[in-house]
Design a protein around this motif. Structure first.
Motif, PDB file in Angstrom:
ATOM      1  N   GLY A  84       0.810  -1.210   0.000  1.00  0.00           N
ATOM      2  CA  GLY A  84       0.000   0.000   0.000  1.00  0.00           C
ATOM      3  C   GLY A  84       0.846   1.264   0.000  1.00  0.00           C
ATOM      4  N   ILE A  85       1.953   1.232   0.716  1.00  0.00           N
ATOM      5  CA  ILE A  85       2.835   2.402   0.801  1.00  0.00           C
ATOM      6  C   ILE A  85       3.583   2.637  -0.506  1.00  0.00           C
ATOM      7  CG2 ILE A  85       4.939   3.304   1.905  1.00  0.00           C
ATOM      8  CD1 ILE A  85       4.015   1.827   4.469  1.00  0.00           C
ATOM      9  N   THR A  86       4.022   1.554  -1.149  1.00  0.00           N
ATOM     10  CA  THR A  86       4.933   1.692  -2.299  1.00  0.00           C
ATOM     11  C   THR A  86       4.257   1.545  -3.657  1.00  0.00           C
ATOM     12  OG1 THR A  86       5.519  -0.670  -2.274  1.00  0.00           O
ATOM     13  CG2 THR A  86       6.869   0.827  -0.928  1.00  0.00           C
ATOM     14  N   ARG A  87       2.963   1.259  -3.689  1.00  0.00           N
ATOM     15  CA  ARG A  87       2.324   0.979  -4.994  1.00  0.00           C
ATOM     16  C   ARG A  87       2.410   2.154  -5.963  1.00  0.00           C
ATOM     17  NH1 ARG A  87      -4.019   0.003  -4.289  1.00  0.00           N
ATOM     18  NH2 ARG A  87      -3.209  -1.751  -3.084  1.00  0.00           N
ATOM     19  N   ASN A  88       2.438   3.383  -5.446  1.00  0.00           N
ATOM     20  CA  ASN A  88       2.523   4.555  -6.324  1.00  0.00           C
ATOM     21  C   ASN A  88       3.924   5.155  -6.378  1.00  0.00           C
ATOM     22  OD1 ASN A  88      -0.268   4.512  -7.024  1.00  0.00           O
ATOM     23  ND2 ASN A  88      -0.750   5.445  -5.036  1.00  0.00           N
ATOM     24  N   LEU A  89       4.886   4.437  -5.803  1.00  0.00           N
ATOM     25  CA  LEU A  89       6.272   4.910  -5.819  1.00  0.00           C
ATOM     26  C   LEU A  89       6.935   4.485  -7.127  1.00  0.00           C
ATOM     27  CD1 LEU A  89       8.468   6.302  -4.026  1.00  0.00           C
ATOM     28  CD2 LEU A  89       9.120   4.000  -3.263  1.00  0.00           C
ATOM     29  N   GLU A  90       7.504   5.439  -7.837  1.00  0.00           N
ATOM     30  CA  GLU A  90       8.162   5.117  -9.105  1.00  0.00           C
ATOM     31  C   GLU A  90       9.253   4.081  -8.885  1.00  0.00           C
ATOM     32  OE1 GLU A  90       9.582   8.551 -11.187  1.00  0.00           O
ATOM     33  OE2 GLU A  90       7.802   9.732 -10.659  1.00  0.00           O
ATOM     34  N   GLU A  91       9.365   3.154  -9.822  1.00  0.00           N
ATOM     35  CA  GLU A  91      10.311   2.055  -9.687  1.00  0.00           C
ATOM     36  C   GLU A  91      11.736   2.563  -9.467  1.00  0.00           C
ATOM     37  OE1 GLU A  91      10.634  -1.908  -9.063  1.00  0.00           O
ATOM     38  OE2 GLU A  91       8.796  -0.793  -9.531  1.00  0.00           O
ATOM     39  N   ASP A  92      12.085   3.630 -10.168  1.00  0.00           N
ATOM     40  CA  ASP A  92      13.449   4.147 -10.073  1.00  0.00           C
ATOM     41  C   ASP A  92      13.737   4.778  -8.714  1.00  0.00           C
ATOM     42  OD1 ASP A  92      15.965   4.523 -11.434  1.00  0.00           O
ATOM     43  OD2 ASP A  92      15.531   6.681 -11.423  1.00  0.00           O
ATOM     44  N   LYS A  93      12.674   5.086  -7.963  1.00  0.00           N
ATOM     45  CA  LYS A  93      12.854   5.699  -6.647  1.00  0.00           C
ATOM     46  C   LYS A  93      12.882   4.665  -5.522  1.00  0.00           C
ATOM     47  CE  LYS A  93      11.056  10.259  -7.820  1.00  0.00           C
ATOM     48  NZ  LYS A  93      10.063  11.316  -7.495  1.00  0.00           N
ATOM     49  N   LYS A  94      12.744   3.399  -5.881  1.00  0.00           N
ATOM     50  CA  LYS A  94      12.830   2.330  -4.887  1.00  0.00           C
ATOM     51  C   LYS A  94      14.296   1.928  -4.740  1.00  0.00           C
ATOM     52  CE  LYS A  94       8.251   0.506  -6.052  1.00  0.00           C
ATOM     53  NZ  LYS A  94       7.514  -0.601  -6.708  1.00  0.00           N
ATOM     54  N   SER A  95      14.867   2.232  -3.595  1.00  0.00           N
ATOM     55  CA  SER A  95      16.268   1.892  -3.355  1.00  0.00           C
ATOM     56  C   SER A  95      16.444   0.374  -3.305  1.00  0.00           C
ATOM     57  CB  SER A  95      16.733   2.496  -2.028  1.00  0.00           C
ATOM     58  OG  SER A  95      16.119   1.807  -0.943  1.00  0.00           O
ATOM     59  N   ALA A  96      17.684  -0.056  -3.282  1.00  0.00           N
ATOM     60  CA  ALA A  96      17.965  -1.492  -3.197  1.00  0.00           C
ATOM     61  C   ALA A  96      17.347  -2.085  -1.939  1.00  0.00           C
ATOM     62  CB  ALA A  96      19.478  -1.722  -3.208  1.00  0.00           C
ATOM     63  N   TYR A  97      17.433  -1.351  -0.837  1.00  0.00           N
ATOM     64  CA  TYR A  97      16.900  -1.875   0.419  1.00  0.00           C
ATOM     65  C   TYR A  97      15.376  -1.856   0.455  1.00  0.00           C
ATOM     66  CZ  TYR A  97      21.378  -2.600   2.696  1.00  0.00           C
ATOM     67  OH  TYR A  97      22.617  -3.082   3.035  1.00  0.00           O
TER      68      TYR A  97
END
Length: 355
Positions: A176-189
């Motif tokens: 729910g938190i990350t569903r709208n987060l752009e893929e490129d903004k998702k860090s490795a962790y």
């Protein structure tokens, strides 16, 4: 410095196995000033299984998991190199705060399989009257978490089921938190946190029902051990890796709101969180996912309705303390929807109640 954004995977050491508590003296070796923090029921359960005498000062928490009680215990203890916590969530969180007050290491022996408190540096802090106050972030994680699967077969079924509910939320909250987060903004962790949460969900959906059966028959099977390690250990890795992207969201906000209804005070944390999953999914219009979960909830005994949490009046007036708190700016439903309102949460609850 913002400690809430740091990668904090969990306990320094995690030791598990059948009968591992018999090696407790070797784990305690090297510490000279040790104090034990426990609860009445926790102490009884531990003494039934561990027959050796622990010759250390022992202190009982007051049942609240409040900072006030932790400070009181720290003042009584005075000085310690190691705090040995023997108990479940609130005992352990109290011990974490006490250890921090004393600048001492913390060793944890969970007496129940019900949440990831034995593993993480995070605490759920309550007011002395047992209403929820805030999430706290300790400077240190436990030095050692000692998990004896044979001992933990004594976990009452309700606590085990609650642990499954609390842990299942890891996937739905991080999704729910990350569903709208752009893929490129998702860090490795963050990506590792998402992957671990998905693995948790898949493991629970596959193993939880047989593990409950194994618990009822007192069998430490591979499925039971996998679910045990998932609830106590893996659950803490989601937020440990993904930080604020992988911690509390809508499901836990509903739990926190429900703590303001006195009728729910005897209901287990994970049961309220499990209901919160459904409310979060209703708000995000994932009704198909709720339908998929219904059979799992029924098989495991997780609550599908508020009446199962001893909330009999579902009018908006009766639920105002719940929805107002869950929608507040210092809560975590806004991690899913920054514009969340109390009215929207009430509407989501009504959808869940109607299904």
């Amino acid at each position: 410095m913002d400690i809430t954004t740091e990668v904090r995977p969990g306990a320094n050491r995690y030791a598990c196995g059948e009968g591992i508590l018999q090696d407790l003296p070797s784990y305690l070796a090297g510490f000279k000033k040790i104090s034990v923090i426990t609860g009445e029921k926790s102490s009884e359960a531990f003494k039934k299984y561990y027959r050796k005498e622990l010759h250390y000062p022992t202190y009982r928490y007051d049942g609240s998991s409040s900072h006030e009680n932790a400070v009181e215990l720290a003042n009584k203890i005075g000085q310690a190199e190691l705090i040995l916590a023997i108990g479940a969530g609130r005992v352990i969180d109290t011990a974490k705060m006490t250890a921090e007050e004393l600048n001492a290491e913390l060793m944890v022996i969970p007496t129940l399989i019900s949440n990831c408190a034995p593993f993480t540096p995070i605490v759920a802090v309550y007011h002395p009257n047992r209403t929820f106050k805030a999430m706290g972030f300790m400077k240190r994680a436990p030095f050692l978490t000692l998990v004896d699967s044979k001992f933990l077969l004594a976990t009452p079924k309700g606590y085990f089921v609650a642990g499954i509910g609390d842990t299942l939320a890891k996937w739905y909250e991080i999704e729910g938190i990350t569903r709208n987060l752009e893929e490129d903004k998702k860090s490795a962790y963050v990506r590792l946190g998402i992957a671990s949460a998905k693995a948790i969900q898949e493991l629970l959906l596959a193993d939880a029902v047989p593990a409950i059966n194994d618990l009822e028959h007192r069998k430490a099977t591979p499925a039971f051990s996998r679910v045990t390690d998932t609830i106590i250990g893996l659950a803490g890795e989601t937020g440990g890796f993904a930080a604020s992207f992988g911690r509390s969201a809508g499901a836990h906000a509903i739990h926190d709101g429900l703590s303001y209804l006195e009728s729910t005070h005897e209901q287990l944390h994970g049961m309220k969180v499990a209901y919160g999953i459904l409310v979060q999914l209703a708000h995000t219009n994932n009704l198909d996912e709720i339908q998929k979960l219904k059979a799992f909830y029924q098989e495991t005994g997780l609550p599908l309705k508020l009446k199962e949490l001893n909330v009999l009046n579902t009018s908006k007036e009766a639920l105002e303390p719940v929805i107002n708190h869950a929608a507040s700016t210092n809560e975590t439903f806004n991690m899913v929807d920054p514009k969340i309102t109390a009215d929207q949460i009430y509407e989501a609850i009504q959808i869940v109640e109607s299904l």
